[in-house]
Design an enzyme around this catalytic site. Structure first.
Site, short mmCIF file in Angstrom:
data_model
loop_
_atom_site.label_atom_id
_atom_site.label_comp_id
_atom_site.label_asym_id
_atom_site.label_seq_id
_atom_site.Cartn_x
_atom_site.Cartn_y
_atom_site.Cartn_z
N SER A 1 0.83 -1.20 0.00
CA SER A 1 0.00 0.00 0.00
C SER A 1 0.87 1.25 0.00
O SER A 1 1.99 1.24 0.48
CB SER A 1 -0.93 0.04 1.21
OG SER A 1 -1.67 1.24 1.19
N LYS B 1 -4.29 -6.82 3.96
CA LYS B 1 -4.33 -5.72 2.99
C LYS B 1 -5.78 -5.42 2.59
O LYS B 1 -6.17 -4.27 2.44
CB LYS B 1 -3.51 -6.10 1.74
CG LYS B 1 -3.63 -5.13 0.56
CD LYS B 1 -3.11 -3.77 0.93
CE LYS B 1 -3.12 -2.69 -0.13
NZ LYS B 1 -3.83 -2.82 -1.34
N HIS C 1 -7.32 -3.52 5.36
CA HIS C 1 -6.77 -2.17 5.25
C HIS C 1 -7.60 -1.36 4.24
O HIS C 1 -8.01 -0.23 4.52
CB HIS C 1 -5.30 -2.22 4.83
CG HIS C 1 -4.78 -0.93 4.26
ND1 HIS C 1 -5.05 -0.53 2.96
CD2 HIS C 1 -4.07 0.07 4.81
CE1 HIS C 1 -4.50 0.66 2.76
NE2 HIS C 1 -3.89 1.04 3.85
N ASN C 2 -7.84 -1.93 3.10
CA ASN C 2 -8.60 -1.21 2.07
C ASN C 2 -10.04 -0.96 2.52
O ASN C 2 -10.60 0.10 2.24
CB ASN C 2 -8.60 -1.98 0.75
CG ASN C 2 -7.28 -1.87 0.03
OD1 ASN C 2 -6.25 -1.72 0.65
ND2 ASN C 2 -7.30 -1.94 -1.28
N GLU D 1 -10.00 1.85 4.78
CA GLU D 1 -9.80 3.06 3.95
C GLU D 1 -11.16 3.54 3.40
O GLU D 1 -11.46 4.73 3.43
CB GLU D 1 -8.83 2.69 2.84
CG GLU D 1 -8.52 3.75 1.83
CD GLU D 1 -7.62 3.19 0.72
OE1 GLU D 1 -6.67 2.44 1.03
OE2 GLU D 1 -7.89 3.48 -0.46
#
Ligand SMILES: *[C@@H]1O[C@H](CO)[C@@H](O)[C@H](O)[C@H]1NC(C)=O
Ligand SMILES: *[C@@H]1O[C@H](CO)[C@@H](O)[C@H](O)[C@H]1NC(C)=O
Ligand SMILES: *[C@@H]1O[C@H](CO)[C@@H](O)[C@H](O)[C@H]1NC(C)=O
Ligand SMILES: *[C@@H]1O[C@H](CO)[C@@H](O)[C@H](O)[C@H]1NC(C)=O
Length: 485
Positions: A132, A186, A189-190, A193
């Protein structure tokens, strides 16, 4: 070993992320061998961006593998999906036991799970690594989230930790866990976000439509927020976006069509949360908000026929509202991260991953899109108590929510009154109130299920025993017991 084996790592895929990662590795003293299926790209790269560096090139997968020191490390930065499988198939014949393939793309974690098992069965090691930070991050310090075959980590660690972003002097890269753990983290994480961006958009709409502030004034408010507990990359870029004028001197953001796109990682997070039965409500609302935004034409038609407050302005103390809105954002953010870590905990159980939650917070603290001061507090919570049930039990966050909730409740109720949608801020509050309820109305839900479907229920005074009640006093069961709700 062949004297040709000069490179520390090979990298396939010379799009901008791949090129930048190669240059970053070169800066840190590693010799990288570059390959692209269109081999002219390799020569072009060596003659331009890579000129004067130690980077070498290869014109075939076979040559690439020949140029790598043992254990060979081949990193793929190609489009997620079948291209990854095709490259793996083409590399495998040129590898030996103990060699490592790394997928640095945005692969869906079930694919990574499968690939790890398949390659381990062949004596090879596989790592799915979340990357990222965008192009800039890849070049000067990304957040890296590697997971897969644990035996691969000792050989990758020196390279990955050298090129990763640093936060508090520590690399934003550590071993995440087995099989698909890196790509799972990940993905979450997105998802987070998505949630952070949605909350910020809600604050923007409240400031613009509810308080009537100009974009320039809103930019000042975000600037102030960025100096406090909300300090983060996304708040910072929002300030800059608010202040960015088009050639005619008008704010550019106001001229952008209000329909959001998505690539799917937020949706994957929401789907995984449903599969696992974890209430990750804020990310779910963030994904649905993008879907709702995409119904632009339908919304325009609805705006002409559906009744409700339109253009109403908040009548009270605007400065106070802004202060409260900062609290609402902070509180909703705490809930979103608490939900995200609840999901990680459940996934760790489901897939038998040994996740290091403090390490994950540190990996996200720098380099990536959700980087923020706040992630340091999350790391601290897990360092203090690695087994903590939820972040909401941590004294720091418990206290923070206690302080923020006056503003949070005020903003949520005002948004409802003004007819301004604030799905992330309000769902976070509903979650908080539900989570801190020792009694929810699901007793009625169980009664309803038993009434029409004879699904049975447990009594508070006799837990563990399932009973059915003859609710109607009429003969027979009311409906088929195969009806599942
Ligand atoms: C090759 O490089 C181009 C960009 O120059 C990139 O778009 C593509 O993904 C790369 N593909 C492979 C398979 O190496
Ligand atoms: C953008 O335009 C506004 C007036 O519409 C002005 O007040 C502001 O200073 C401008 N911002 C920049 C960065 O030039
Ligand atoms: C429910 O109660 C009624 C009235 O007492 C009785 O006639 C009926 O058989 C009962 N039904 C069942 C499924 O036990
Ligand atoms: C009614 O449902 C209960 C629970 O599923 C079952 O044990 C019982 O046999 C059913 N009675 C009739 C009359 O179908």
């Amino acid at each position: 070993m062949s004297t040709e084996a000069v490179a520390d790592i090979g990298l396939i895929g010379l799009a901008v992320m791949g090129q930048n990662l190669i240059l970053n590795m070169n800066d840190h003293g590693f010799v990288v061998c570059a390959f692209n299926r269109t081999v002219s790209k390799v020569d072009h790269f060596l003659e331009n961006e890579a000129k004067g560096t130690n980077i070498v090139g290869a014109h075939s997968v076979e040559e690439l593998c020949r140029k790598l020191k043992r254990p060979r490390k081949v990193m793929l930065l190609v489009k997620a999906g079948s291209a990854v499988d095709a490259f793996i198939d083409s590399i495998v014949p040129h590898l030996e036991k103990g060699d490592i393939i790394i997928d640095g793309g945005n692969s869906h974690f079930p694919d990574t799970l499968r690939r790890t098992k398949e390659l381990e069965a062949k004596g090879l090691l596989f790592v799915g690594c979340g990357v990222s930070g965008g192009e800039e991050g890849a070049r000067y310090g990304p957040s890296l989230m590697p997971g897969g075959s644990p035996a691969a980590w000792p050989s990758l660690k020196p390279i990955f930790q050298a090129i990763a972003a640093k936060a508090d002097g520590q690399p934003c890269c550590d071993w995440v866990g087995e099989t698909g753990a890196g790509h799972y983290v990940k993905m979450v994480h997105n998802g987070i976000e998505y949630g952070d961006m949605q909350m910020i958009c809600e604050a923007y709409q409240l400031l613009r439509d509810g308080l009537g502030y100009s974009h320039d004034e809103i930019g000042d408010i975000f600037d102030t927020w960025n100096k406090g507990e909300l300090n983060s990359f996304l708040i910072e870029i929002t300030r800059d976006i608010m202040k960015f004028n088009d050639t005619d001197g008008q704010p550019l953001v106001a001229k952008i069509l209000d329909t959001a796109g998505q690539k799917g990682t937020g949706k994957w997070t929401a789907i995984s949360s449903l599969d696992m039965g974890v209430p990750v409500t804020l990310i779910g609302e963030a994904v649905y908000s993008r879907c709702l935004s995409a119904l632009k034409d339908e919304r325009v038609r609805a705006s002409k026929v559906l009744d409700g407050p339109v253009g109403q302005k908040f009548q009270g103390d605007k400065k106070q509202f802004v202060y409260y809105l900062g609290q609402a954002l902070y509180a909703a953010k705490i809930i979103s991260y608490a939900q995200g870590f609840m999901l990680l905990r459940e996934a760790a159980k489901e897939y038998q991953w040994n996740l290091n939650y403090g390490g994950i917070a540190l990996m996200w603290k720098g380099g990536c899109i959700i980087r923020s001061a706040f992630l340091g507090d999350i790391k601290n919570a897990y360092v203090k108590d690695p087994k903590i049930e939820s972040l909401l039990f941590d004294p720091f966050f418990k206290e923070a929510l206690s302080t923020a909730q006056t503003g949070w409740r005020f903003v949520a109720s005002q948004a409802v009154q003004l007819g301004i949608p604030a799905p992330a801020i309000t769902t976070a509050l509903s979650f908080y109130d539900g989570y801190r309820s020792s009694h929810l109305p699901a007793n009625l839900l169980q009664a309803q299920r038993d009434y029409f479907g004879a699904h049975t229920y447990e009594r508070l005074d006799n837990r563990g025993t399932y009973v059915h009640t003859n609710w109607t006093g009429r003969g027979g069961n009311v409906s088929s017991s195969t009806y599942e709700v």
